[in-house]
Design an enzyme around this catalytic site. Structure first.
Site, short mmCIF file in Angstrom:
data_model
loop_
_atom_site.label_atom_id
_atom_site.label_comp_id
_atom_site.label_asym_id
_atom_site.label_seq_id
_atom_site.Cartn_x
_atom_site.Cartn_y
_atom_site.Cartn_z
N LYS A 31 0.85 -1.21 0.00
CA LYS A 31 0.00 0.00 0.00
C LYS A 31 0.87 1.25 0.00
O LYS A 31 1.76 1.41 0.85
CB LYS A 31 -0.90 0.04 1.24
CG LYS A 31 -1.77 1.31 1.29
CD LYS A 31 -2.79 1.24 2.40
CE LYS A 31 -2.26 1.68 3.73
NZ LYS A 31 -2.34 3.14 3.99
N ASP A 58 -3.60 4.31 -2.11
CA ASP A 58 -4.66 4.72 -1.18
C ASP A 58 -4.69 6.25 -1.06
O ASP A 58 -4.19 6.81 -0.09
CB ASP A 58 -4.39 4.05 0.18
CG ASP A 58 -5.49 4.33 1.19
OD1 ASP A 58 -6.61 4.66 0.78
OD2 ASP A 58 -5.20 4.19 2.40
N LYS A 60 -7.66 8.03 -1.40
CA LYS A 60 -9.01 8.40 -0.93
C LYS A 60 -9.54 9.60 -1.71
O LYS A 60 -9.80 10.68 -1.16
CB LYS A 60 -9.01 8.69 0.58
CG LYS A 60 -8.55 7.49 1.41
CD LYS A 60 -8.72 7.74 2.89
CE LYS A 60 -8.31 6.55 3.74
NZ LYS A 60 -6.86 6.24 3.67
N ASP A 63 -13.82 14.16 -5.26
CA ASP A 63 -13.89 15.38 -6.08
C ASP A 63 -15.03 15.21 -7.06
O ASP A 63 -15.79 14.24 -6.95
CB ASP A 63 -12.52 15.58 -6.79
CG ASP A 63 -12.22 17.06 -7.04
OD1 ASP A 63 -13.15 17.79 -7.47
OD2 ASP A 63 -11.07 17.48 -6.83
N THR A 118 -12.16 6.14 10.47
CA THR A 118 -12.22 5.70 11.87
C THR A 118 -11.84 6.83 12.83
O THR A 118 -12.03 6.71 14.03
CB THR A 118 -11.31 4.48 12.11
OG1 THR A 118 -10.05 4.75 11.52
CG2 THR A 118 -11.92 3.23 11.53
N ARG A 209 3.16 -1.57 10.81
CA ARG A 209 4.19 -1.62 11.86
C ARG A 209 4.60 -2.99 12.35
O ARG A 209 5.80 -3.21 12.57
CB ARG A 209 3.77 -0.72 13.03
CG ARG A 209 3.90 0.76 12.67
CD ARG A 209 3.13 1.65 13.59
NE ARG A 209 1.69 1.48 13.41
CZ ARG A 209 0.77 2.14 14.10
NH1 ARG A 209 1.12 3.00 15.03
NH2 ARG A 209 -0.51 1.94 13.85
O1 C5P Z 1 0.98 0.04 11.16
P1 C5P Z 1 -0.42 -0.42 10.98
O2 C5P Z 1 -0.55 -1.94 10.78
O3 C5P Z 1 -1.37 0.10 12.02
O4 C5P Z 1 -0.82 0.22 9.57
C1 C5P Z 1 -2.10 0.13 9.06
C2 C5P Z 1 -2.23 0.96 7.82
O5 C5P Z 1 -3.61 1.11 7.52
C3 C5P Z 1 -1.66 2.38 7.94
O6 C5P Z 1 -1.16 2.75 6.65
C4 C5P Z 1 -2.86 3.20 8.32
O7 C5P Z 1 -2.78 4.52 7.89
C5 C5P Z 1 -3.99 2.48 7.58
N1 C5P Z 1 -5.30 2.66 8.18
C6 C5P Z 1 -5.59 2.32 9.50
N2 C5P Z 1 -6.83 2.49 10.00
C7 C5P Z 1 -7.79 2.97 9.25
C8 C5P Z 1 -7.54 3.31 7.91
C9 C5P Z 1 -6.26 3.13 7.41
O8 C5P Z 1 -4.72 1.86 10.22
N3 C5P Z 1 -8.99 3.10 9.75
#
Ligand code: C5P
Length: 232
Positions: A31, A58, A60, A63, A118, A209
């Site tokens: 992503k 991604d 989003k 427009d 979220t 992460r």
């Molecule tokens: O590091 P982690 O596993 O939390 O990363 C999840 C990814 O999904 C990040 O790029 C984060 O911005 C994205 N994301 C999220 N929660 C959401 C929408 C997107 O963690 N509700």
């Protein structure tokens, strides 16, 4: 089988190349988000695609339909495989995104809709004039998107089971908020394990992460893939 998408939440193309090379054949989908794309531009997509990997761009998009359609075409020309639009952009905008994708033939990216960020709670929805509760809004925007041609939605693992029932077997359900058994949850508040997300019907798990910050990212990714098969 659900797919693992590794979130490239890193600062530069150089770092992207390092991560993708480190993970090697363990991971085939990545992503690229708004921050990295804004900083590094289309070259970041090219760096991932040139290694034979799939890209979820991604951005989003939200427009007027014509502009979103053109942005989808631009993404398709980079070879991206998945793109996001905001479902609240409305039916015409979602259709324009899908039609633009389809006009790219073999290179057509799949279109996903974001329902409710979220980061928004009930008060935020009220402030922007939405009277439905969060769950009702997720359902309504998910259905709006799907009936206007979106291939699926981005949703939290907690919503997957319900949205699968609502949207049927063909919808892509792409879920961040996944943490392997025993991992640090970071700032993710409501998490599920890979096995639970797959069991509930998630088609793509977006994980950052727990892989990027692991002592061995490749071992961490392989362990997540193993846990995903437990959910089948
Ligand atoms: O590091 P982690 O596993 O939390 O990363 C999840 C990814 O999904 C990040 O790029 C984060 O911005 C994205 N994301 C999220 N929660 C959401 C929408 C997107 O963690 N509700």
């Amino acid at each position: 089988m659900a797919e693992l998408i590794v979130a490239l939440d890193v600062a530069s193309v150089k770092e992207v190349e390092r991560v993708v090379d480190l993970l090697g054949d363990a991971v085939s989908f990545y992503k690229v988000g708004l921050e990295l794309f804004s900083a590094e531009g289309p070259g970041v997509v090219a760096a991932v695609k040139s290694r034979g990997k799939n890209v979820f761009l991604d951005l989003k998009l939200h427009d007027i339909p014509r502009t979103v359609g053109r942005a989808v075409k631009a993404g398709a020309s980079l070879g991206v495989d998945l793109m996001t639009v905001h479902g609240v952009g409305g039916g015409a905008m979602i259709r324009a995104a899908k039609e633009a994708a389809l006009s790219c033939g073999d290179r057509a990216p799949k279109i996903l809709a974001v329902t409710v960020l979220t980061s928004l709670d009930q008060n935020d929805l009220t402030d922007i004039g939405v009277s439905r509760d969060v769950r009702g809004q997720v359902e309504a925007i998910g259905e709006l998107a799907f009936t206007n041609g979106a291939d699926g939605i981005v949703c939290s693992p907690q919503e997957v089971r319900h949205m699968r029932t609502l949207l049927g077997p063909d919808a892509l359900l792409v879920t961040p908020g996944v943490r392997p058994e025993g991992a640090d949850v970071g700032d993710q508040k409501r998490v599920m394990t890979p096995a639970e997300a797959v069991r509930d019907g998630s088609t793509h798990l977006v994980i950052g992460r727990p892989i990027l910050e692991a002592a061995s990212p490749r071992t961490a990714a392989l362990e997540i893939l193993r846990q995903m098969t437990e959910g089948l």
